[in-house]
Every structure is written in C-alpha cells, then in structure tokens.
Design a protein around this motif. Structure first.
Motif, PDB file in Angstrom:
ATOM      1  N   GLN A 230       0.725  -1.188  -0.009  1.00 63.11           N
ATOM      2  CA  GLN A 230      -0.025  -0.002   0.022  1.00 63.11           C
ATOM      3  C   GLN A 230       0.862   1.314   0.053  1.00 63.11           C
ATOM      4  N   TYR A 235      -0.067   3.513  -4.990  1.00 64.34           N
ATOM      5  CA  TYR A 235      -1.440   3.710  -4.580  1.00 64.34           C
ATOM      6  C   TYR A 235      -1.327   5.393  -4.397  1.00 64.34           C
ATOM      7  N   THR A 241      -6.279   4.445  -4.286  1.00 62.41           N
ATOM      8  CA  THR A 241      -6.688   3.828  -5.532  1.00 62.41           C
ATOM      9  C   THR A 241      -5.178   3.643  -6.297  1.00 62.41           C
ATOM     10  N   LEU A 242      -5.217   2.515  -7.311  1.00 56.28           N
ATOM     11  CA  LEU A 242      -3.917   2.586  -8.001  1.00 56.28           C
ATOM     12  C   LEU A 242      -3.513   3.713  -9.021  1.00 56.28           C
ATOM     13  N   HIS A 256      -4.136  -5.885  -8.056  1.00 53.64           N
ATOM     14  CA  HIS A 256      -3.539  -5.525  -6.946  1.00 53.64           C
ATOM     15  C   HIS A 256      -2.242  -6.616  -6.629  1.00 53.64           C
TER      16      HIS A 256
END
Length: 258
Positions: A230, A235, A241-242, A256
């Motif tokens: 994370q 992100y 969010t990516l 992910h």
C-alpha cells in the motif's frame, strides 16, 4: 521455526482432522515447534460483543472498534483473546485450515479473526497522513511472518477455474489472503487446496498427503503472492486507488498483484 495452526472443523475424524494431524507431525519432524488452536474443541466464542472486555469504555452504547482499542490498551481483554494474540506474536508462520463453506471460512474462524484482530493490534496502527495510510497491506504487526491457507472443498477444481461457475479460486480466497492475512503484514504463500473431498479414497489421500507435505517442507522458501504494498508508491494516498501507471488495463482483484 514456530508455527501456529488455527484449525476450524467440527469433526476430528474428518479429512480435515487427518490433514491437521499430518501437518503437525510433518512440521515437528522437520524440527519446528507447533501450537494448534482447535477452535471447535476450544468451544471458541465466535461473536464479537461487549463481553470481550472486562472493563467497558462506555456502558451506554457498544462501539466495537472503540471498545476493542480500550480493552487492548488497558489490558482488560477477555483471556481467550489475549491468549490467541500471544500465539500470533509467538509464531513465525500461521496456517489457517478450514473447509470452504458457502465461499468462505466457517463462522467460528471468522469470529476468531474478528475478536483476536483487535484495534491497535491488527488494524488501526501507524501514521495516517498524505504520505502514508497506516501500517497495513505489506506492513503491520505481522510483517516478517508467513501465512498459508489449507482449504478443502467439495467442488471440482474446474468449478473454481478461470471460467468456472464458482469463480477463480484466487478470487474466492482474495478477501482472506489479501484482506485478513496481507492487511496486517503477513507474507502470504499460495494456498493448498483440496478439491472434491467426497471422492478422496486411500489412494487419493496418499497423493494429497504427499503434496501437502511438500508444501509444508517449502513453507519458508515458497515465493509469497506478490501483492502490491500500500505505502510503496503504487497507490494514491489517501484515495488508496492505483496510480494510472500501474496495471492500467486491469481492474478488480488482479490489479493488486504485481
């Protein structure tokens, strides 16, 4: 190494019971130390409620996360919760073993997670800012430890294939492997799944046993599932969010995984 096996099946004479006994024996023969939390034998209380603390933060209204944090910080958690947390901190690796019931773990194991994963222990830890959003998904209390699932299902392997009616097994297990295990920091190795359990006979059992034995032998050398960290730059924070440059053509669970 030290291994905690959290086991959830109500029948000791079941296939799961046999695989549990084999797992313990195989690990101990390899020189590892094993503890087993047999949840049904322990008569584990599955429901998270006000009785999980010996000293309430508020008697007027029950806020699960606030009460969980208070009980952990003040050392007033119920004794069964504290014992399981001690086991998790003791272990170098954790194995969750269960039959797949209705596309997930049995309620008693879900209840173990809900009660043992206290606020400030498995979640709600670390800095929350524009640069970081807590210690989770690759960081956290269990960083440096390994985890694996041993799962049995009556369904065929094809039912859980990429185009199978039940959905890909990796997707079915994603909330457990990514959400319950990777979230608080475990390195999660691929699961060991036994399909068509009603068709397992002596010949098939030997094959299953040998395959499981190899996976246990390789527990510390198998490459973990490459979930994206994370706070590693993939992100946007705090949206989580990516970023556009990561897996631009992918959506859903697969995005992910690196």
């Amino acid at each position: 190494m030290k291994v905690l096996l959290v086991y959830a099946h109500p029948e000791p004479k079941s296939l799961n019971g046999s695989l549990r006994d084999f797992t313990v024996k195989r690990l101990e023969q390899a020189g590892h130390v094993v503890q087993v939390s047999d949840l049904y034998a322990m008569k584990w209380k599955a429901s998270l409620d006000a009785d999980d603390s010996r000293e309430r933060l508020s008697a007027e209204r029950f806020y699960p996360s606030r009460e969980s944090k208070h009980a952990l910080e003040k050392g007033v958690q119920s004794e069964d919760i504290a014992r399981e947390q001690d086991k998790l901190m003791w272990a170098d690796a954790v194995i969750l073993q269960f039959p797949m019931w209705w596309f997930s773990m049995p309620a008693i194991l879900k209840g173990w997670v809900e009660r043992v994963y206290a606020y400030g222990f498995a979640y709600g830890v670390g800095e929350h800012s524009d640069a970081r959003w807590g210690e989770r998904y690759g960081e956290g209390k269990f960083a440096g430890k390994r985890a694996m699932l041993i799962v049995t299902t009556g369904g065929w392997e094809s039912h859980y294939s990429a185009r199978g009616i039940n959905g890909p097994m990796d997707d079915v297990l994603f909330p457990i492997q990514h959400g319950i295990l990777y979230y608080p920091g475990f390195d999660v190795v691929p699961p060991f799944v036994v399909y068509r359990t009603s068709k397992i006979d002596e010949t098939n059992y030997a094959q299953v046993r040998d395959a499981l034995g190899q996976r246990l032998d390789d527990l510390w050398t198998t490459a973990p599932i490459p979930f994206r960290q994370q706070n590693g730059g993939a992100y946007a924070i705090p949206q989580l969010t990516l970023r556009d440059e990561f897996a631009p053509e992918q959506v859903g669970f697969a995005a992910h995984i690196e």
